[in-house]
Design an enzyme around this catalytic site. Structure first.
Site, PDB file in Angstrom:
ATOM      1  N   GLU A 105     -36.567  65.924  51.646  1.00  0.00           N
ATOM      2  CA  GLU A 105     -36.393  64.468  51.610  1.00  0.00           C
ATOM      3  C   GLU A 105     -36.014  63.926  50.226  1.00  0.00           C
ATOM      4  O   GLU A 105     -35.235  62.976  50.141  1.00  0.00           O
ATOM      5  CB  GLU A 105     -37.670  63.723  52.051  1.00  0.00           C
ATOM      6  CG  GLU A 105     -38.664  64.487  52.869  1.00  0.00           C
ATOM      7  CD  GLU A 105     -38.307  64.584  54.342  1.00  0.00           C
ATOM      8  OE1 GLU A 105     -38.568  65.631  54.941  1.00  0.00           O
ATOM      9  OE2 GLU A 105     -37.750  63.636  54.897  1.00  0.00           O
ATOM     10  N   ILE A 145     -34.244  73.972  60.879  1.00  0.00           N
ATOM     11  CA  ILE A 145     -33.251  72.990  61.313  1.00  0.00           C
ATOM     12  C   ILE A 145     -32.053  72.965  60.368  1.00  0.00           C
ATOM     13  O   ILE A 145     -31.287  72.010  60.349  1.00  0.00           O
ATOM     14  CB  ILE A 145     -33.883  71.581  61.442  1.00  0.00           C
ATOM     15  CG1 ILE A 145     -34.571  71.150  60.133  1.00  0.00           C
ATOM     16  CG2 ILE A 145     -34.872  71.553  62.581  1.00  0.00           C
ATOM     17  CD1 ILE A 145     -35.095  69.714  60.162  1.00  0.00           C
ATOM     18  N   THR A 148     -32.660  74.071  57.097  1.00  0.00           N
ATOM     19  CA  THR A 148     -33.294  73.940  55.790  1.00  0.00           C
ATOM     20  C   THR A 148     -33.335  75.251  55.022  1.00  0.00           C
ATOM     21  O   THR A 148     -33.508  75.246  53.812  1.00  0.00           O
ATOM     22  CB  THR A 148     -34.716  73.433  55.987  1.00  0.00           C
ATOM     23  OG1 THR A 148     -35.295  74.187  57.070  1.00  0.00           O
ATOM     24  CG2 THR A 148     -34.719  71.974  56.406  1.00  0.00           C
ATOM     25  N   LYS A 171     -30.387  78.399  45.973  1.00  0.00           N
ATOM     26  CA  LYS A 171     -29.168  78.210  46.770  1.00  0.00           C
ATOM     27  C   LYS A 171     -29.456  77.287  47.960  1.00  0.00           C
ATOM     28  O   LYS A 171     -28.793  76.264  48.137  1.00  0.00           O
ATOM     29  CB  LYS A 171     -28.648  79.564  47.256  1.00  0.00           C
ATOM     30  CG  LYS A 171     -27.255  79.508  47.837  1.00  0.00           C
ATOM     31  CD  LYS A 171     -26.793  80.879  48.328  1.00  0.00           C
ATOM     32  CE  LYS A 171     -25.912  81.570  47.314  1.00  0.00           C
ATOM     33  NZ  LYS A 171     -25.199  82.748  47.889  1.00  0.00           N
TER      34      LYS A 171
END
Lengths: 161, 759
Positions: B719, B481, B483, B647
């Site tokens: 998160e 998504i 990530t 990165k």
């Protein structure tokens, strides 16, 4: 190149260097023309209200929100979308800088960010990072890649001087 | 306690591919516009659906007149509860992997309306424009009933939920007597916090393109964080065999939790495709992105008691959140407060209040992004009251083991986060008093806060296929998504088999691939990364055996090998080596394929608490008269185990900090309680941070070694980056201005009211 008519109004448009003879409905936006009729889905729809900048394209070199522009009003103009920025395998310097600086995550706002940056650099009003932040604030990146977007554009801006 | 055996298959350093700042392998597709998202697949004869949303918050649809809408040229059909085909009626058929306890929404099932913007009809037309026009011409009459949409008006009408959702744990039992200890404390704070509901608002609006095949089977391009979740849900609701439904989501234009549950555009697109036996796309409008899932509005109370030396003696944390009438959406809000600091007297309480709203939904760091900032603001207020440095107060009460359970942490480098973060920020030994730093018309302030999130893992499978050309393919039904999943999975595979990351192709986002969990909770690297490693480990074993047995092999009889530069190499003698391609040629194998299932290390997880930690430092500048806030510096120090790709992981933290800025200063769903509807349902009025709001952000990954979390030693970073940020900003605003605002977002009006009330 001729496309099947989508409406009654004739329209000629150069899209990424190709002359197109089209028939469109009066209510079709430039964004829907690109995405739905020409299958150029690199230009994104994020709000359809001119609020997010995902649909940014270059019309005669100027960045605009394609969702707020009716297709019929672009007659005779030249449109550049993200698909028209690279030359074959050779990426536009901004495209390469976006990859190098990880200036995107999901990639959905990215074509709009890059087209907007091309337009912003052409405007020539940006001197440094704070100007880039200000002048790129019409393009929302919900993933929050802003610091890297500023770096990527700054690198290309610096190289162009 | 008996020591637990070392986790099998632990990745040992030094590594060559893992830990490298590799650029995204899907980058070129994204910067050229070639990556196609759910609503972008051109299919001949495609129909377009447009949703008609409810104008009331509660009641019944009494009449739907579709006459004018059907007269629009190009309109094919209008689906409503009156003409919909048969659907499953058992609640369990409508449950998905992320569904909480209760009855999931069934769009167009009957005349009932349970929340504003609930879909009441779907217009299907030959063109998008015709569908959109006709949707405005559908006339819907309602019988409205009184509704309740205000949490603060209903915060005394609550109930205590049970274990009502996967991953949710009710608060632990009280320890000691927190209320008595609070009353007796030498120094205390007792504070109330409120926080507005937030909407995910990924820039890609939710869309589903359903390709209808002549045999009745479906290929569905959906915006989702879980293709398997959507596949099984569609099969349950529409009573279809899994072999007839394939769900694809190779690219997802952001989600942040909004794609964890199948959303109603998927249902409506499938409904229409099956009813009309044609391919259908349904794309929501931006206002309709406010018609499902959101971070719930929350009321909290945090009370802390301490002795004069800063030792915490009492901790009370109570929270009330909104849920819908039909489902018990729950998230862990208060439990973290019992885990972050050592304290003998703790009482944690979590309740729900039912409102006439759609069911809330996990949003980036659900629960922790709400509860931890309240605790961390309270710690700051306590520190000022004690006259103590806020870092010293946190170190004074540092939890070496999890106070909620008594278990040790598998690893916890929070101390290093404080130290390295403070150093990078230039945090002073003695913080100047509040409202003492001024630069022109701006008041300058510094604030800090800590953060915590769980390091979770779910079972996952992956397939690794090695071709005769030495290239490796990885396949798993996970998603990316934004990530960086494509990239980190390629790095893990390359690491195990001694390849370059560029030699690995990764295929994800397809329900026909090996099982993977929905992408959420920061568990993808832990779960799917471990599965990729396991599959590649198996390949390595087979290659070793084949190399040893090859005729005239330089590796004959070699018992231990490693993989480097595309070669199988003897562990003890680097000169004895054989190219992988030669091994396969010698064995006459055109391809070598292995599939593996990876499961969490149960014994290790049983004996430990596993989490990521952070320390965030922020500088703000507040206009002394206007009350406008600029965040001018952020340092985020993160301890999250091994970082597979600095990165992409760094980008996760940057993005999460931006989310924290939005939560602290901007994001607020404003409900008109007369109508029961979010008023600011677009991106002009629901403010999210733009580039001008965001300064340069300094991300520090603190070295952390973990041998329990998984074979990669990586905890996940999606998160943790947001958790401490709202508190650090709030604390910095107090330091700049002397004004405390405990109602998020901290907007100009609230700061100005506070400035006006200063003595």
């Amino acid at each position: 190149m001729t496309h099947p008519p989508q409406g009654p109004i004739p329209l000629t448009l150069a899209v990424n260097g190709r002359e197109l003879a089209l028939h469109v409905a009066p209510w079709t936006t430039l964004l829907d023309l690109l995405r739905l009729h020409l299958d150029l889905t690199g230009t994104k729809k994020g709000c359809d209200h001119g609020q997010c900048g995902a649909c940014t394209v270059l019309v005669d070199g100027t960045r605009i929100n394609a969702c707020l522009a009716l297709a019929v009003m672009q007659d005779g103009k030249s449109v550049t979308t993200i698909e028209g920025l690279s030359r074959g395998d050779e990426l536009h310097p901004l495209q390469a800088a976006f990859i190098e600086h990880d200036a995107f995550q999901c990639g959905y706002c990215t074509p709009g960010q890059i087209c907007s940056a091309v337009g912003m650099l052409a405007e020539g009003h940006a001197e440094g990072p704070d100007d880039i932040r200000e002048q790129m604030s019409g393009n929302i990146c919900r993933c929050g890649a802003y610091p890297n977007i500023v770096r990527a554009i700054g690198e290309v801006m610096g190289a162009g001087r | 306690m008996i020591p637990i055996p070392r986790m099998p298959g632990l990745l040992e350093g030094p590594t060559t591919q893992v830990g490298k700042p590799v650029s995204r392998v899907d980058g070129r597709l994204k910067v050229t516009g070639a990556a196609r998202y759910a609503g972008e697949h051109a299919i001949p004869g495609l129909l377009h659906g447009y949703v008609v949303s409810s104008a009331i918050a509660k009641g019944r649809v009494t009449r739907i007149d579709t006459g004018k809408a059907m007269a629009v040229p190009g309109v094919v059909h209008i689906l409503t509860h009156e003409n919909r085909p048969d659907l499953a009626w058992l609640d369990r058929k409508w449950k998905d992997q992320d569904a909480p306890k209760g009855s999931p929404l069934r769009p167009l099932y009957d005349a009932n309306v349970s929340h504003s913007l609930q879909p009441v009809a779907l217009v299907v037309a030959e063109s998008f424009e015709a569908a959109r026009l006709a949707a405005r011409l559908v006339e819907v009459a309602y019988e409205a009933e009184p509704h309740q949409t205000s949490l603060l008006m209903n915060r005394d009408i609550t109930f205590t939920p049970g274990k009502d959702k996967g991953g949710f744990e009710p608060p632990p039992a009280p320890r000691g007597d927190a209320d008595a200890a609070l009353a007796a404390a030498e120094v205390s704070v007792d504070l109330e916090f409120t926080q507005a509901a937030e909407y995910h608002n990924p820039i890609e609006m939710h869309a589903s393109t359903v390709e209808y095949h002549p045999d009745g089977s479906l290929t569905i391009h959906d915006k989702t964080q879980g293709v398997l979740n959507c596949q099984s849900w569609v099969c349950g609701v529409f009573n279809l065999p899994k072999s007839s439904v394939r769900v694809l989501s190779p690219f997802v234009g952001g989600a942040f939790g909004s794609g964890l549950r199948p959303q109603h555009q998927l249902f409506l697109a499938v409904l229409a495709a099956l009813a009309l036996k044609r391919s259908v796309r349904v794309e929501l409008s931006r206002p309709q992105m406010f018609s499902f899932g959101h971070r719930p509005e929350t009321w909290q109370r945090v009370a802390l008691g301490a002795s004069r030396d800063g030792t915490l003696t009492a901790l009370v944390h109570e929270a009330v959140q909104e849920s819908s009438q039909a489902e018990n959406y729950v998230e862990i809000v208060v439990n973290w407060s019992g885990q972050q600091y050592r304290c003998d007297n703790v009482r944690l309480d979590y309740r729900l209040s039912r409102l006439d709203v759609h069911t809330p939904l996990d949003q980036r760091a659900p629960g922790a992004a709400t509860g931890v900032p309240a605790l961390e603001v309270a710690m700051d207020e306590l520190a000022w009251k004690l006259g103590m440095d806020p870092i010293q107060l946190r170190l004074k009460n540092y939890a070496e083991a999890d106070p909620n359970t008594g278990k040790p942490f598998s690893s916890k480098e929070l101390r290093a986060c404080f130290r390295q973060g403070a150093e990078r920020f230039g945090w002073p030994d003695h913080l100047p008093p509040p409202r003492s730093m001024r630069d022109g018309r701006e008041l300058v302030g510094w604030g800090m806060a800590a953060g915590v999130w769980d390091a979770m893992q779910n079972p996952a499978s992956a397939k690794a296929t090695l071709g005769a050309n030495g290239k490796l393919s990885i396949a798993t039904a996970s998603s990316d998504i934004g990530t960086g999943t494509y990239t980190v999975l390629a790095q893990v595979a390359a690491e195990v088999l001694g390849l370059e990351t560029a030699d690995v192709a990764v295929e994800i986002g397809d329900s026909s691939l090996p099982q993977a969990p929905i992408q959420g909770g920061s568990w993808t690297v832990s779960s799917v990364g471990s599965a990729v490693k396991a599959a590649c480990d198996q390949l390595a074993k087979r290659l070793h055996a084949l190399a040893r047995d090859a005729e005239g092999s330089p590796l004959a009889g070699v018992g231990s090998v490693r993989f480097a530069d595309g070669h199988v190499v003897a562990q003890d003698d680097p000169s004895r080596r054989m190219p992988i391609q030669q091994v396969m040629r010698a064995a006459g194998l055109p391809v070598l394929e292995e599939k593996a299932l990876s499961v969490p290390y149960a014994l290790g997880r049983l004996r430990h608490t596993l989490g990521t930690h952070s320390a965030v430092f922020v500088e703000v500048r507040v206009d002394a008269e206007l009350g406008t806030v600029r965040v001018t510096r952020v340092v985020s120090a993160i301890a999250a185990g091994r970082i597979i790709n600095p990165k992409t992981a760094g980008s996760q933290i940057l993005g999460a900090v931006v989310w924290g800025v939005g939560m602290a200063l901007e994001e607020e769903a404003m409900t008109d309680h007369t109508l029961g509807r979010v008023m600011n349902h677009d991106l002009a009025e629901y403010h999210v941070p733009v580039s001008a709001d965001i300064p340069d952000i300094d991300v520090v990954f603190v070295e952390e070694h973990d041998e329990v979390v998984n074979a990669l030693g990586a905890k996940g970073v999606g998160e943790i980056g947001i958790v401490g940020v709202p508190a650090a900003i709030s604390n910095a605003i107090f330091h700049a201005t002397g004004v405390r605002v405990r109602d998020l977002p901290i907007t100009v009006d609230k700061i100005r009211a506070g400035l006006a009330a200063l003595p």
